[in-house]
Design a protein around this motif. Structure first.
Motif, PDB file in Angstrom:
ATOM      1  N   LEU A  45       0.826  -1.201   0.000  1.00 38.44           N
ATOM      2  CA  LEU A  45       0.000   0.000   0.000  1.00 38.44           C
ATOM      3  C   LEU A  45       0.870   1.265   0.000  1.00 38.44           C
ATOM      4  CD1 LEU A  45      -2.937   0.835   0.084  1.00 38.44           C
ATOM      5  CD2 LEU A  45      -2.832   0.834   2.573  1.00 38.44           C
ATOM      6  N   LEU A  46       1.888   1.279   0.851  1.00 35.57           N
ATOM      7  CA  LEU A  46       2.764   2.458   0.913  1.00 35.57           C
ATOM      8  C   LEU A  46       3.463   2.677  -0.428  1.00 35.57           C
ATOM      9  CD1 LEU A  46       4.380   1.901   4.426  1.00 35.57           C
ATOM     10  CD2 LEU A  46       2.834   3.770   3.796  1.00 35.57           C
ATOM     11  N   ALA A 178      11.039   2.794  -3.674  1.00 36.14           N
ATOM     12  CA  ALA A 178      10.907   2.079  -4.949  1.00 36.14           C
ATOM     13  C   ALA A 178       9.648   2.558  -5.685  1.00 36.14           C
ATOM     14  CB  ALA A 178      10.840   0.582  -4.722  1.00 36.14           C
ATOM     15  N   GLY A 179       8.577   2.838  -4.935  1.00 39.27           N
ATOM     16  CA  GLY A 179       7.354   3.371  -5.546  1.00 39.27           C
ATOM     17  C   GLY A 179       7.651   4.676  -6.269  1.00 39.27           C
ATOM     18  N   SER A 180       8.411   5.542  -5.623  1.00 36.68           N
ATOM     19  CA  SER A 180       8.663   6.828  -6.279  1.00 36.68           C
ATOM     20  C   SER A 180       9.712   6.703  -7.390  1.00 36.68           C
ATOM     21  CB  SER A 180       9.004   7.924  -5.261  1.00 36.68           C
ATOM     22  OG  SER A 180       9.879   7.457  -4.291  1.00 36.68           O
ATOM     23  N   ILE A 181      10.688   5.800  -7.213  1.00 36.15           N
ATOM     24  CA  ILE A 181      11.699   5.644  -8.286  1.00 36.15           C
ATOM     25  C   ILE A 181      11.031   5.108  -9.560  1.00 36.15           C
ATOM     26  CG2 ILE A 181      13.684   4.246  -9.039  1.00 36.15           C
ATOM     27  CD1 ILE A 181      14.738   4.350  -6.145  1.00 36.15           C
ATOM     28  N   PHE A 196      10.665   8.986   4.895  1.00 35.94           N
ATOM     29  CA  PHE A 196       9.344   8.713   5.487  1.00 35.94           C
ATOM     30  C   PHE A 196       9.216   7.223   5.823  1.00 35.94           C
ATOM     31  CE2 PHE A 196       5.031   7.098   4.862  1.00 35.94           C
ATOM     32  CZ  PHE A 196       4.342   7.833   5.813  1.00 35.94           C
ATOM     33  N   GLY A 197       9.539   6.364   4.852  1.00 34.37           N
ATOM     34  CA  GLY A 197       9.418   4.915   5.053  1.00 34.37           C
ATOM     35  C   GLY A 197      10.323   4.434   6.173  1.00 34.37           C
ATOM     36  N   VAL A 307      -2.482   6.181   6.517  1.00 38.61           N
ATOM     37  CA  VAL A 307      -1.876   4.864   6.800  1.00 38.61           C
ATOM     38  C   VAL A 307      -1.087   4.929   8.105  1.00 38.61           C
ATOM     39  CG1 VAL A 307      -0.250   3.096   5.980  1.00 38.61           C
ATOM     40  CG2 VAL A 307      -1.708   4.273   4.345  1.00 38.61           C
ATOM     41  N   MET A 308      -0.351   6.026   8.271  1.00 34.41           N
ATOM     42  CA  MET A 308       0.455   6.220   9.478  1.00 34.41           C
ATOM     43  C   MET A 308      -0.405   6.157  10.735  1.00 34.41           C
ATOM     44  SD  MET A 308       3.081   9.381   9.416  1.00 34.41           S
ATOM     45  CE  MET A 308       2.578  10.190  10.900  1.00 34.41           C
TER      46      MET A 308
END
Ligand code: FPP
Ligand code: MG
Length: 316
Positions: A45-46, A178-181, A196-197, A307-308
């Motif tokens: 999800l993140l 990895a999501g943003s890359i 953040f992660g 989510v946090m």
């Protein structure tokens, strides 16, 4: 909120079944059952949320694939972890090692890691290769440090924090970055999502260790007190010892189950120890939040905060 991710999470699961399929029918069934048996899918999800920092639609196929890779790594490490911990249950079900034997579970974990290696090879971006290999290396070192520190009542907060950084925070940071890359986000946002992660991951493991004392085995889906029973000194135990060093004076490999259970009961019933543990986890959440202040994408920020908050209040 986040309902829009349900279909994408489903697509990730389908992708996992596709890339892990082999001509061994038993293995396919076991893998499928294991992945379908819940789990919070936090990392997936993140990753999907952070992938909105770049161009999601254009890079969708790769985003789904990298999310599959992260979920497979997480699952394989839990299968191995349950062998090491001799755990009977996870997510309310018999662990793979109990159900099929330790050797079989070991090979399934290895097989899943091998799948990850094959699939990551398709990605061109070198950063993914560097970060992923480093993540796996750190994960293993985290476990080695944990093993070496078993029953060490002199474990300090800093030792504990260094360990959870390696065993948990770095994989969550890999997921968010990895999501943003893969979605081709800006370098600044790749860095922010990594930080953040990382901080969220620190808080996540602290809450996990808190719940190992404070939770209920029904809601947790696993037995409580297992950390201390296995000699793993986590933050609540460190705080308890700081409050009263006599408590752990005779704690060793030779302590009886009853002695260990008395310690667990003491920690579970001492509010100040549990509160202090949660306070430390809260400090990491604040750091996580600081890093998404300037993402320049309010939707992503709002979803990450959601989510946090859910993770901070979770009961399992
Ligand atoms: C669960 O933590 C376990 C981990 C976060 C990491 C486990 C990693 C390994 C066994 C190494 C993986 C191997 C390779 C080749 C990369 P926990 O035990 O604190 O949580 P739990 O209470 O849910 O078991
Ligand atoms: Mg464990």
């Amino acid at each position: 909120m986040l309902k829009q991710y349900d279909t994408l999470v489903q697509e990730v699961l389908e992708d996992i079944f596709k890339i892990t399929r082999s001509d061994d029918k038993k293995l396919n069934t076991i893998i499928k059952e294991y992945f379908l048996n819940g789990g919070k899918r936090v990392r997936v999800l993140l990753l999907l949320i952070c992938a909105n920092l770049g161009d999601f639609e254009k890079n969708k196929k790769n985003i789904i694939r990298i999310a599959s890779i992260v979920e497979i790594i997480h699952t394989a490490s839990l299968i191995h972890d349950d062998i090491i911990d001799k755990a009977k249950t996870r997510r309310g079900q018999t662990t793979m090692s109990r159900a099929y034997g330790e050797e079989y579970a070991l090979y399934v974990g290895d097989y899943l890691f091998a799948t990850v290696l094959r699939e990551i090879a398709e990605f061109k971006d070198e950063r993914l290769h560097m970060y992923l290999s480093n993540t796996l290396k750190e994960l293993c070192i985290g476990e080695i440090i944990q093993e070496e520190g078993l029953y060490n009542i002199r474990t300090r907060r800093t030792d504990y924090l260094k360990k959870i950084k390696r065993k948990t925070a770095i994989l969550i940071a890999f997921a968010t970055s990895a999501g943003s890359i893969v979605s081709c986000a800006s370098n600044e946002n790749i860095q922010r999502s990594y930080a953040f992660g990382y901080y969220l991951g620190m808080s996540y493991q602290i809450i996990d260790d808190y719940l190992d004392f404070a939770g209920g085995s029904e809601t947790l889906g696993k037995e409580i007190g297992q950390d201390l029973i296995n000699g793993n000194i986590t933050l609540p135990a460190i705080i308890a010892r700081e409050h009263n060093s006599a408590l752990f004076k005779n704690f060793s490999k030779d302590s009886s189950l009853e002695e260990k259970q008395n310690l667990i009961k003491f920690i579970k019933n001492t509010e100040s120890i549990l509160d202090e543990t949660l306070e430390i986890s809260q400090r990491y959440l604040e750091k996580a939040l600081l890093n998404i202040e300037n993402l320049g994408n309010d939707n992503v920020k709002e979803e990450l905060v959601f989510v946090m908050d859910k993770l901070a209040r979770r009961e399992n």
